[in-house]
Scaffold this motif. Structure first.
Motif, mmCIF file in Angstrom:
data_model
loop_
_atom_site.group_PDB
_atom_site.id
_atom_site.type_symbol
_atom_site.label_atom_id
_atom_site.label_comp_id
_atom_site.label_asym_id
_atom_site.label_seq_id
_atom_site.Cartn_x
_atom_site.Cartn_y
_atom_site.Cartn_z
ATOM 1 N N LYS A 94 -6.253 -1.396 -3.434
ATOM 2 C CA LYS A 94 -5.846 -2.478 -4.345
ATOM 3 C C LYS A 94 -6.280 -3.825 -3.753
ATOM 4 C CE LYS A 94 -4.016 0.408 -7.152
ATOM 5 N NZ LYS A 94 -4.715 0.674 -8.400
ATOM 6 N N TRP A 95 -7.580 -4.045 -3.776
ATOM 7 C CA TRP A 95 -8.149 -5.210 -3.104
ATOM 8 C C TRP A 95 -7.719 -6.530 -3.729
ATOM 9 C CZ3 TRP A 95 -11.783 -8.456 -5.435
ATOM 10 C CH2 TRP A 95 -12.299 -8.008 -6.656
ATOM 11 N N LYS A 96 -7.530 -6.585 -5.050
ATOM 12 C CA LYS A 96 -7.105 -7.849 -5.680
ATOM 13 C C LYS A 96 -5.701 -8.241 -5.218
ATOM 14 C CE LYS A 96 -10.008 -7.597 -9.759
ATOM 15 N NZ LYS A 96 -10.066 -7.477 -11.217
ATOM 16 N N HIS A 97 -4.811 -7.259 -5.123
ATOM 17 C CA HIS A 97 -3.454 -7.533 -4.622
ATOM 18 C C HIS A 97 -3.521 -8.001 -3.166
ATOM 19 C CE1 HIS A 97 -1.257 -6.048 -8.092
ATOM 20 N NE2 HIS A 97 -1.954 -4.931 -8.062
ATOM 21 N N ALA A 98 -4.356 -7.317 -2.373
ATOM 22 C CA ALA A 98 -4.496 -7.678 -0.956
ATOM 23 C C ALA A 98 -5.006 -9.105 -0.807
ATOM 24 C CB ALA A 98 -5.433 -6.697 -0.248
ATOM 25 N N LEU A 99 -6.011 -9.481 -1.609
ATOM 26 C CA LEU A 99 -6.560 -10.837 -1.516
ATOM 27 C C LEU A 99 -5.573 -11.889 -2.013
ATOM 28 C CD1 LEU A 99 -10.327 -10.415 -2.513
ATOM 29 C CD2 LEU A 99 -9.274 -10.456 -0.242
ATOM 30 N N HIS A 100 -4.770 -11.526 -3.003
ATOM 31 C CA HIS A 100 -3.729 -12.450 -3.477
ATOM 32 C C HIS A 100 -2.728 -12.737 -2.345
ATOM 33 C CE1 HIS A 100 -0.850 -14.381 -6.122
ATOM 34 N NE2 HIS A 100 0.072 -13.578 -5.636
ATOM 35 N N LEU A 101 -2.304 -11.693 -1.666
ATOM 36 C CA LEU A 101 -1.375 -11.861 -0.536
ATOM 37 C C LEU A 101 -2.035 -12.644 0.592
ATOM 38 C CD1 LEU A 101 0.052 -8.261 -0.597
ATOM 39 C CD2 LEU A 101 1.423 -10.343 -0.913
ATOM 40 N N PHE A 102 -3.307 -12.350 0.852
ATOM 41 C CA PHE A 102 -4.073 -13.058 1.876
ATOM 42 C C PHE A 102 -4.059 -14.559 1.589
ATOM 43 C CE2 PHE A 102 -7.922 -14.569 3.940
ATOM 44 C CZ PHE A 102 -7.935 -13.872 5.139
ATOM 45 N N SER A 103 -4.308 -14.935 0.324
ATOM 46 C CA SER A 103 -4.294 -16.349 -0.077
ATOM 47 C C SER A 103 -2.902 -16.960 0.024
ATOM 48 C CB SER A 103 -4.801 -16.499 -1.514
ATOM 49 O OG SER A 103 -6.144 -16.129 -1.596
ATOM 50 N N ALA A 104 -1.894 -16.171 -0.313
ATOM 51 C CA ALA A 104 -0.511 -16.668 -0.275
ATOM 52 C C ALA A 104 -0.096 -17.079 1.144
ATOM 53 C CB ALA A 104 0.448 -15.622 -0.825
ATOM 54 N N CYS A 124 -11.131 -4.502 0.446
ATOM 55 C CA CYS A 124 -12.335 -4.752 -0.354
ATOM 56 C C CYS A 124 -13.309 -3.586 -0.241
ATOM 57 C CB CYS A 124 -13.011 -6.058 0.090
ATOM 58 S SG CYS A 124 -12.012 -7.519 -0.239
ATOM 59 N N GLU A 125 -13.434 -3.060 0.961
ATOM 60 C CA GLU A 125 -14.303 -1.891 1.177
ATOM 61 C C GLU A 125 -13.843 -0.713 0.323
ATOM 62 O OE1 GLU A 125 -14.707 1.873 3.995
ATOM 63 O OE2 GLU A 125 -13.469 0.209 4.695
ATOM 64 N N LYS A 126 -12.546 -0.393 0.374
ATOM 65 C CA LYS A 126 -12.019 0.747 -0.383
ATOM 66 C C LYS A 126 -12.106 0.511 -1.889
ATOM 67 C CE LYS A 126 -9.259 2.915 3.097
ATOM 68 N NZ LYS A 126 -8.664 2.233 4.217
ATOM 69 N N GLY A 127 -12.067 -0.760 -2.274
ATOM 70 C CA GLY A 127 -12.204 -1.096 -3.694
ATOM 71 C C GLY A 127 -13.656 -1.227 -4.128
ATOM 72 N N GLY A 128 -14.597 -1.003 -3.201
ATOM 73 C CA GLY A 128 -16.016 -1.053 -3.525
ATOM 74 C C GLY A 128 -16.528 -2.450 -3.816
ATOM 75 N N ASN A 129 -16.029 -3.447 -3.095
ATOM 76 C CA ASN A 129 -16.402 -4.833 -3.325
ATOM 77 C C ASN A 129 -16.917 -5.466 -2.039
ATOM 78 O OD1 ASN A 129 -15.521 -5.620 -6.206
ATOM 79 N ND2 ASN A 129 -13.890 -4.325 -5.406
ATOM 80 N N TRP A 130 -18.225 -5.444 -1.879
ATOM 81 C CA TRP A 130 -18.838 -5.925 -0.645
ATOM 82 C C TRP A 130 -18.762 -7.447 -0.510
ATOM 83 C CZ3 TRP A 130 -22.947 -9.300 -0.402
ATOM 84 C CH2 TRP A 130 -23.630 -9.539 -1.589
#
Length: 185
Positions: A94-104, A124-130
């Protein structure tokens, strides 16, 4: 009359942590619920242990629910709390959730460490987003957070998964140049 001892915050925290370390996430959450129902004072450690138990069990939704409750109840968050929640999202891809928390973390002025960056890159890797993985990798270098083999491997893997072999090869060269040990993870 027998003197009845009632468990306090420290007792609950220690027991929730023991369950977390033993992989008994269900029991950890039961104790967490009992604590809330009985109005036992809770703290950052209480929430961190409960979130960590969910993270280890790949229960990312539960981790987010507990994290949200922590915010609603205005319990102080720290890097451990964020890292456990980001890692739970990472394990589920769940890369979008992870990045949201990262930003928070910025909004709350909580410093990011290697665990934070590696979990974000891996999500991001597991979500396929390089691309976001590479952005986090660059931000990690700019922040002067020490990179390890996991940092490079996750970013290289994200690039490779998406067919960005040139970038993966460049990262491999950077890894060799920086003398990070290329061991197995």
């Amino acid at each position: 009359a027998r003197n009845e001892m009632q468990p306090d915050t420290i007792t609950f925290n220690a027991t929730i942590s023991a369950c977390e370390k033993g992989g008994a996430w269900g029991q950890a959450l039961q104790l967490f619920s009992v604590m809330m129902r009985n109005h036992v004072k809770f703290d950052t450690i209480t929430f961190s242990a409960a979130i960590s138990s969910c993270e280890k069990a790949a229960e990312w939704r539960k981790s987010l629910q507990i994290f949200d409750a922590m915010l609603r109840l205005m319990v102080e968050c720290n890097s451990i709390t964020f890292n456990s929640t980001i890692s739970a999202c990472e394990k589920a891809g769940k890369w979008k959730h992870a990045l949201h928390l990262f930003s928070a973390m910025d909004q709350r002025m909580i410093e990011r460490d290697r665990v934070t960056f590696n979990a974000g890159i891996s999500a991001c890797e597991k979500g396929g987003n390089w691309h976001p993985a590479l952005q986090l990798f660059v931000a990690m270098a700019r922040s002067k957070v020490e990179m390890d083999a996991a940092s490079f491997h996750a970013c290289m893997s994200a690039c490779a998964t998406c067919g960005e072999w040139e970038k993966a090869l460049q990262l491999f060269g950077d890894m060799t140049e920086s003398q990070v040990k290329c061991g197995t993870i």
